[in-house]
Design a protein around this motif. Sequence first.
Motif, short mmCIF file in Angstrom:
data_model
loop_
_atom_site.label_atom_id
_atom_site.label_comp_id
_atom_site.label_asym_id
_atom_site.label_seq_id
_atom_site.Cartn_x
_atom_site.Cartn_y
_atom_site.Cartn_z
N PRO A 4 0.83 -1.25 -0.08
CA PRO A 4 0.17 0.05 -0.11
C PRO A 4 0.92 1.21 0.08
O PRO A 4 0.39 2.43 -0.57
N ALA A 8 0.70 4.27 -2.57
CA ALA A 8 0.23 5.33 -2.37
C ALA A 8 1.09 6.45 -2.96
O ALA A 8 0.48 7.53 -3.37
N ARG A 56 -6.47 3.21 -0.71
CA ARG A 56 -7.09 2.96 0.76
C ARG A 56 -7.83 1.85 0.96
O ARG A 56 -7.70 0.98 2.02
N ALA A 59 -4.99 -1.14 1.39
CA ALA A 59 -4.52 -1.10 2.96
C ALA A 59 -5.39 -1.22 3.89
O ALA A 59 -5.07 -2.15 5.04
N THR A 60 -6.78 -1.16 3.77
CA THR A 60 -7.79 -1.43 4.62
C THR A 60 -7.90 -3.02 4.76
O THR A 60 -8.18 -3.71 5.81
N CYS A 174 -9.28 9.19 3.56
CA CYS A 174 -7.86 8.79 3.83
C CYS A 174 -7.29 9.13 5.03
O CYS A 174 -6.76 8.51 5.63
N THR A 178 -6.32 6.71 7.91
CA THR A 178 -5.07 6.91 8.68
C THR A 178 -5.28 6.88 10.21
O THR A 178 -4.44 6.22 10.90
N TRP A 182 -5.91 2.00 9.44
CA TRP A 182 -5.99 1.08 8.33
C TRP A 182 -4.80 1.71 7.33
O TRP A 182 -4.50 0.74 6.41
N LEU A 183 -4.64 2.87 7.32
CA LEU A 183 -3.74 3.20 5.98
C LEU A 183 -2.43 3.95 6.89
O LEU A 183 -2.67 4.75 7.80
#
Length: 185
Positions: A4, A8, A56, A59-60, A174, A178, A182-183
């Motif tokens: 991720p 990103a 997102r 990453a989640t 986002c 964060t 999760w991110l």
Amino acid sequence: MSDPNAAAQQATSGTSGTSGTSGTSSTSTIQDAPEATLEGELRESHAARARSALVRARATCLHVGIEEHEAKLVPTGPAGTAAGAIRLSEQGLAALEERSPDPAADARCARNAAAAATLAAQIARAHDDSELSGAAHQAALAASMAAMEAAGGKALGRDPHLNARASTAEATACAAATAAGWLEP
């Protein structure tokens, strides 16, 4: 799922290019140039939102242990549904590069990516009932709704107010993801 953080960086590093006409254009080309430039700018805006939502979503999913291989043609559970939605959204985003700008289709791509991120957020919310998780889930829903409004109705991806609202909602989602862990920042 791919890394991720690398995704990103790719999502936030927009491509820059120039568009325009040569000095010896015909009248129709000159008249069409502003429309082509606008469609290219809309493409970049929609694609940036789609990339962000996919980062997102990935990453989640990784945060709750959902791997890319869990994507199924016919999902049998939430993990397969989320992984499949991400895979389909990735394919849609990749297809953008193969066709000329189409604001309606480009906005639908961003909408689909936001919806995939919302599926991932629902699963993450089920794993964690904290306030931050709830806020990230709500922000994901808001981003998905804003992307839907920008893509739908009479807007068809061309309404600057709806596009700006969708971009703001994506940035908020986002930040909330964060904050929920999760991110990664």
